[in-house]
Structures are given as C-alpha cells and as structure tokens.
Scaffold this active site. Structure first.
Site, PDB file in Angstrom:
ATOM      1  NE  ARG A 124      -4.053  -1.934   1.963  1.00  0.00           N
ATOM      2  CZ  ARG A 124      -3.872  -3.010   2.709  1.00  0.00           C
ATOM      3  NH1 ARG A 124      -2.881  -3.051   3.568  1.00  0.00           N
ATOM      4  NH2 ARG A 124      -4.697  -4.023   2.595  1.00  0.00           N
ATOM      5  CE  LYS A 146       0.128  13.627 -14.853  1.00  0.00           C
ATOM      6  NZ  LYS A 146      -0.116  13.664 -16.294  1.00  0.00           N
ATOM      7  CD  GLU A 188       7.704  17.391 -22.648  1.00  0.00           C
ATOM      8  OE1 GLU A 188       7.016  18.325 -22.187  1.00  0.00           O
ATOM      9  OE2 GLU A 188       7.199  16.378 -23.174  1.00  0.00           O
ATOM     10  CE  LYS A 242       5.379  17.734 -14.081  1.00  0.00           C
ATOM     11  NZ  LYS A 242       5.613  16.478 -14.766  1.00  0.00           N
ATOM     12  CD  GLU A 252      -3.285  15.376 -15.609  1.00  0.00           C
ATOM     13  OE1 GLU A 252      -3.896  14.312 -15.451  1.00  0.00           O
ATOM     14  OE2 GLU A 252      -2.511  15.599 -16.527  1.00  0.00           O
ATOM     15  NE  ARG A 256       0.483  17.114 -13.088  1.00  0.00           N
ATOM     16  CZ  ARG A 256       1.101  16.360 -12.188  1.00  0.00           C
ATOM     17  NH1 ARG A 256       0.736  16.388 -10.941  1.00  0.00           N
ATOM     18  NH2 ARG A 256       2.084  15.579 -12.537  1.00  0.00           N
ATOM     19  CG  ASN A 260      -1.690  18.024 -20.961  1.00  0.00           C
ATOM     20  OD1 ASN A 260      -0.733  17.301 -20.696  1.00  0.00           O
ATOM     21  ND2 ASN A 260      -2.832  17.981 -20.314  1.00  0.00           N
ATOM     22  CG  HIS A 263       1.881  17.138 -24.514  1.00  0.00           C
ATOM     23  ND1 HIS A 263       2.694  18.247 -24.500  1.00  0.00           N
ATOM     24  CD2 HIS A 263       2.587  16.158 -23.874  1.00  0.00           C
ATOM     25  CE1 HIS A 263       3.834  17.948 -23.870  1.00  0.00           C
ATOM     26  NE2 HIS A 263       3.792  16.684 -23.484  1.00  0.00           N
ATOM     27  CG  HIS A 267      -0.599  12.733 -26.590  1.00  0.00           C
ATOM     28  ND1 HIS A 267      -1.271  13.321 -25.542  1.00  0.00           N
ATOM     29  CD2 HIS A 267       0.618  12.387 -26.104  1.00  0.00           C
ATOM     30  CE1 HIS A 267      -0.486  13.318 -24.468  1.00  0.00           C
ATOM     31  NE2 HIS A 267       0.657  12.758 -24.783  1.00  0.00           N
ATOM     32  CG  HIS A 280       6.488  12.458 -25.324  1.00  0.00           C
ATOM     33  ND1 HIS A 280       5.134  12.427 -25.522  1.00  0.00           N
ATOM     34  CD2 HIS A 280       6.737  13.457 -24.433  1.00  0.00           C
ATOM     35  CE1 HIS A 280       4.572  13.367 -24.766  1.00  0.00           C
ATOM     36  NE2 HIS A 280       5.524  13.996 -24.089  1.00  0.00           N
TER      37      HIS A 280
HETATM   38  N1  LIG Z   1       5.311  10.754 -14.959  1.00  0.00           N
HETATM   39  C1  LIG Z   1       5.253  11.805 -15.740  1.00  0.00           C
HETATM   40  O1  LIG Z   1       4.827  12.899 -15.336  1.00  0.00           O
HETATM   41  C2  LIG Z   1       5.753  11.682 -17.145  1.00  0.00           C
HETATM   42  C3  LIG Z   1       5.943  12.831 -17.914  1.00  0.00           C
HETATM   43  C4  LIG Z   1       6.484  12.683 -19.193  1.00  0.00           C
HETATM   44  C5  LIG Z   1       6.813  11.420 -19.677  1.00  0.00           C
HETATM   45  N2  LIG Z   1       6.587  10.323 -18.887  1.00  0.00           N
HETATM   46  C6  LIG Z   1       6.945   8.979 -19.360  1.00  0.00           C
HETATM   47  O2  LIG Z   1       8.353   8.928 -19.534  1.00  0.00           O
HETATM   48  C7  LIG Z   1       8.648   7.893 -20.485  1.00  0.00           C
HETATM   49  C8  LIG Z   1       9.722   8.379 -21.424  1.00  0.00           C
HETATM   50  O3  LIG Z   1      10.873   8.685 -20.697  1.00  0.00           O
HETATM   51  P1  LIG Z   1      12.296   8.904 -21.395  1.00  0.00           P
HETATM   52  O4  LIG Z   1      12.130   9.778 -22.572  1.00  0.00           O
HETATM   53  O5  LIG Z   1      13.229   9.265 -20.320  1.00  0.00           O
HETATM   54  O6  LIG Z   1      12.610   7.468 -22.026  1.00  0.00           O
HETATM   55  P2  LIG Z   1      13.388   6.170 -21.479  1.00  0.00           P
HETATM   56  O7  LIG Z   1      13.234   5.996 -20.039  1.00  0.00           O
HETATM   57  O8  LIG Z   1      12.944   5.061 -22.380  1.00  0.00           O
HETATM   58  O9  LIG Z   1      14.902   6.517 -21.818  1.00  0.00           O
HETATM   59  C9  LIG Z   1      15.311   6.693 -23.156  1.00  0.00           C
HETATM   60  C10 LIG Z   1      16.526   5.827 -23.489  1.00  0.00           C
HETATM   61  O10 LIG Z   1      17.699   6.409 -22.918  1.00  0.00           O
HETATM   62  C11 LIG Z   1      18.418   5.436 -22.168  1.00  0.00           C
HETATM   63  N3  LIG Z   1      19.123   6.187 -21.128  1.00  0.00           N
HETATM   64  C12 LIG Z   1      18.586   6.779 -20.035  1.00  0.00           C
HETATM   65  N4  LIG Z   1      19.504   7.539 -19.426  1.00  0.00           N
HETATM   66  C13 LIG Z   1      20.655   7.411 -20.114  1.00  0.00           C
HETATM   67  C14 LIG Z   1      21.954   7.985 -19.993  1.00  0.00           C
HETATM   68  N5  LIG Z   1      22.212   8.916 -19.058  1.00  0.00           N
HETATM   69  N6  LIG Z   1      22.907   7.616 -20.874  1.00  0.00           N
HETATM   70  C15 LIG Z   1      22.618   6.731 -21.875  1.00  0.00           C
HETATM   71  N7  LIG Z   1      21.402   6.197 -22.074  1.00  0.00           N
HETATM   72  C16 LIG Z   1      20.427   6.536 -21.204  1.00  0.00           C
HETATM   73  C17 LIG Z   1      17.373   4.487 -21.690  1.00  0.00           C
HETATM   74  O11 LIG Z   1      17.911   3.243 -21.357  1.00  0.00           O
HETATM   75  C18 LIG Z   1      16.463   4.409 -22.920  1.00  0.00           C
HETATM   76  O12 LIG Z   1      17.014   3.531 -23.873  1.00  0.00           O
HETATM   77  C19 LIG Z   1       7.337   7.550 -21.156  1.00  0.00           C
HETATM   78  O13 LIG Z   1       6.912   6.299 -20.709  1.00  0.00           O
HETATM   79  C20 LIG Z   1       6.373   8.626 -20.703  1.00  0.00           C
HETATM   80  O14 LIG Z   1       5.052   8.173 -20.609  1.00  0.00           O
HETATM   81  C21 LIG Z   1       6.070  10.439 -17.646  1.00  0.00           C
HETATM   82 ZN   LIG Z   2       5.410  15.555 -22.674  1.00  0.00          ZN
END
Ligand SMILES: NC(=O)c1ccc[n+]([C@@H]2O[C@H](COP(=O)([O-])OP(=O)(O)OC[C@H]3O[C@@H](n4cnc5c(N)ncnc54)[C@H](O)[C@@H]3O)[C@@H](O)[C@H]2O)c1
Ligand SMILES: [Zn+2]
Length: 376
Positions: A124, A146, A188, A242, A252, A256, A260, A263, A267, A280
């Site tokens: 939990r 999130k 971003e 942020k 949200e 918040r 977007n 986006h 999207h 993205h």
């Molecule tokens: N929680 C939120 O508020 C929120 C907001 C935006 C996006 N997201 C989520 O985030 C995800 C995308 O995150 P991302 O863009 O970081 O992608 P990711 O986590 O897939 O990382 C991208 C790539 O970079 C590699 N990597 C990471 N750090 C590295 C480093 N320092 N050196 C070399 N390689 C490295 C990873 O292994 C991966 O292959 C999505 O699932 C999206 O939905 C969440």
């Molecule tokens: Zn985004």
C-alpha cells in the site's frame, strides 16, 4: 564542480527536495539518510543505465549504511507494462523489503514511472527516490508524482499519484545520453518557456548553440564547468515551473493542464505514426509549432513568435513537421485521445508568450489548414 542547486516540490506535508548538480550520484546515500530513509532498498535501472551508473549509486547507498539490491530491466517503453511490474514486486519480496524499505528509480521516464508505481502500490505504498538520467525525466517525469504503467490497450492507463522523497538530478549523466534523446527532452524545455516564462524563452534563444552542444561539452574538460552551469540553470528553471504548477494543482483538475501544451497534436502524431517512430519530444515539438501557429492565427501571438519557435526547433535539430503522418489519421488519433472532452478537441494556446490558456477550441477548418501549413 559547481555547488548543487536545490528546489523544493512544495506539497505540504509531502514536500521534497529536487537537487541539481554534477556528481550527485555519489551522494544518493547521504541524501536518502537525510530524508529519514533507512534499511533495505531496491535500485531499479534499465540495461543502459545499470552499467553506467548503478555501481556508483549502490556504493553510495552502502557507504551511508543502507542494504541496496539492484534490479535491471530491459530498456524501452515495452518495459513499462504489467509483466515487468510483477517482476518488480517479485524482486521487492525476494529481497525482503518491508514497509520501511524504499525504491530508487535510476533511469529515464520509463524506469521512473514504473518503479514509482511499484513503490506507490507495494504494501500500500513505500517511499521512493527519483534519480533521473534522461533530460526528459530530469525536467518532466521525475517531478510531480505521476507514476504508472501502460496496458496493451494504451499508454499510462494505470497509475497513481505518489510523490518521491527526493529527486536527485546528476547533470553528468547527460554526457552519455544519445543525442536524439537529449533533443527530445529539449522540446519539453522549450514548452516551459512558452507556457510560463517568456524571459526563459529569450535566454534559450540566446544560448541556443551552447544548449545544443551541451552533452558533448560535458565530456570536454575545458568546457565542463561552464556547461554544467548552463545545464543547471536550464534544468532548475524547468523543475521550478513544473513543481510550482503541480504544487498548485497536484491531481490535474485545472492549472496542470497547461503542461499539455503541444501535446494534443503531439499525441495524435505519436499514435498515428505508431509508438517509437517519433520520440515523444519530437512529436511534441511539431505539436507546439502547430499550437503557436494556431495562437498567431487567433490573434493571441504576433507572427514573430512563429518565427521564434521555428528558429528554436531548427537550432536544436527538432522536427518542424511530421512527414509520413497523414492528417486524417492524426485527426482520428486526437479524437481517440483520453484528453478529449465529449469528442471536442481542446487546445492549450499561449498569448502573450509565457502565458498559457487552457480549453481553447479551434474552428475545424483551421485544423487541417494549420497541419498542412507545417509542411511548407
Ligand atoms: N510521470 C510523468 O509525469 C511523465 C511525464 C512525461 C513522460 N513520462 C513517461 O516517460 C517515459 C519516457 O521517458 P524517457 O524519454 O526518459 O525514455 P526512457 O526511459 O525510455 O529513456 C530513453 C533511453 O535512454 C536510455 N538512457 C537513459 N539515461 C541514459 C543515460 N544517461 N545515458 C545513456 N542512455 C540513457 C534508456 O535506457 C532508454 O534507452 C514515457 O513512458 C512517458 O510516458 C512520464
Ligand atoms: Zn510531454
């Protein structure tokens, strides 16, 4: 090495520090101790971040008296699903984690969202610490609480709001990030300037070339210090914005939604092209260009802002349009998006620069014209 900068995610009584600096991976253990964490913890990384960073983080935790274990997951969006979540619960149980134990998410947004969701739900809810290693995770996903996973039916369909105990941003990690991932994160960064801070947008415009080559400069001893300062200023301003937006609207309901910006179309592009074709941030870059042009057409922004976003996107090697995506499929994908209300598309627009407005409707005829205008 410059002194780390600290911002607070103000969510009384769940406020948490966001520390930004170079070499912070070595301080993960002391920071966790300062935050009152104790005992066992599971460091979650992926197959790229584990070999680069896990040893430093594990040693730091051991030195501070913790008993850490490491779980390494495959890299990529497919990891953010139910099967891996079950693997994480197994690992937490196998290492004897209890309600006082905590999770350290060491990676990009995929690791952060998934490990955060495991922490939000295991027993939990146990504590977790975010150690983001992509630019996108540093400026966006690690701040705000999130967490979640994807289902076969769609992205982020299961999740929870669960604030971290701390966010530790080691800028040195950007030195190994693939350039395409770095640039996607910059989309971003531009977004924060457009929606909240025109002065920050001017700064980005002035520092465009240094921002563009910052990851290479981190690996150049003559430029390392000044580049760390540049990145620290940039990442800190994004985290501040942020944290402030989330502090005023954690779940949200209203404000918040400005996050977007870009986006809606973004999207649509991601969905219609198929996940993975556009990153993205790349899709959001095109979506922001669409939204800026929509704001210009609505009389909210001067034409010069349209020229500015083109200059920023070009200078940072982000796409200006989405070749291979046809309008009908993008439009269909936008309607299916969970953020549409009653089928009517709502856009976040800006006007003046640095000031976002949510819930804007645009005449249907404009949408297709604006889309085709992007490709000119
Ligand atoms: N929680 C939120 O508020 C929120 C907001 C935006 C996006 N997201 C989520 O985030 C995800 C995308 O995150 P991302 O863009 O970081 O992608 P990711 O986590 O897939 O990382 C991208 C790539 O970079 C590699 N990597 C990471 N750090 C590295 C480093 N320092 N050196 C070399 N390689 C490295 C990873 O292994 C991966 O292959 C999505 O699932 C999206 O939905 C969440
Ligand atoms: Zn985004």
């Amino acid at each position: 090495m410059s002194a780390p900068c600290e911002i607070w995610g103000e969510l009384d009584p769940r406020s948490y520090p966001i520390r930004i600096g170079a070499g912070l991976l070595e301080l993960v253990g002391t920071c966790c101790a300062e935050r009152g964490l104790c005992g066992r913890c599971l460091v979650v990384a992926d197959e790229n971040t584990a070999p680069l960073f896990a040893a430093t983080v594990l040693h730091s935790l051991e030195r501070a008296g913790f008993s850490p274990a490491l779980k390494t997951l495959p890299a990529g969006e497919e990891t953010k699903g139910l099967a891996t979540l079950v693997e994480l619960y197994d690992a937490l149980l196998a290492h004897g984690m209890d309600r006082k134990s905590f999770v350290v998410a060491l990676g990009g947004g995929v690791v952060g969202d998934l490990a955060g969701y495991a922490a939000a739900t295991f027993l939990r809810g146990i504590s977790f610490v975010q150690v983001p290693t992509t630019l996108l995770a540093m400026v966006d996903s690690s701040v705000g609480g999130k967490t979640g996973i994807n289902l076969p039916q769609g992205k982020n369909l299961v999740g929870a709001f669960h604030q971290p105990q701390a966010v530790l941003i080691d800028l040195a990690a950007l030195g190994s990030l693939p350039p395409r991932e770095y640039r996607a994160g910059l989309a971003e960064v531009i977004k924060y300037g457009l929606i909240c801070d025109a002065g920050f947008l001017d700064w980005l415009d002035r520092e465009l070339e240094r921002v563009d080559r910052a990851p290479q400069d981190l690996n150049d001893s003559a430029r390392r210090d000044s580049t760390q300062q540049l990145l620290s200023a940039m990442v800190a301003r994004c985290c501040e914005i942020k944290a402030e937006v989330v502090g005023r609207d954690e779940c949200e309901g209203g404000l918040r939604a400005i996050l977007n910006f870009g986006h809606t179309v973004g999207h649509g592009i991601e969905n219609s092209a198929g996940y993975g074709v556009y990153l993205h941030g790349e899709a959001v870059a095109v979506g922001m260009r669409f939204a800026v042009r929509a704001a210009v057409r609505s009389g909210l922004l001067p034409e010069s802002e349209s020229e500015r976003i083109d200059r920023l996107l070009r200078g940072l090697h982000l796409p200006l349009h989405a070749p291979g995506c046809d309008w009908d499929s993008v439009r269909r994908a936008m309607t299916a998006d969970k953020k549409t209300v009653g089928g009517m598309l709502k856009f976040v627009l800006i006007g003046p620069a640095g000031c976002a407005r949510t819930g804007c409707e645009l005449p249907e005829a404009w949408l297709e014209e604006l889309w085709h205008g992007l490709g000119e």
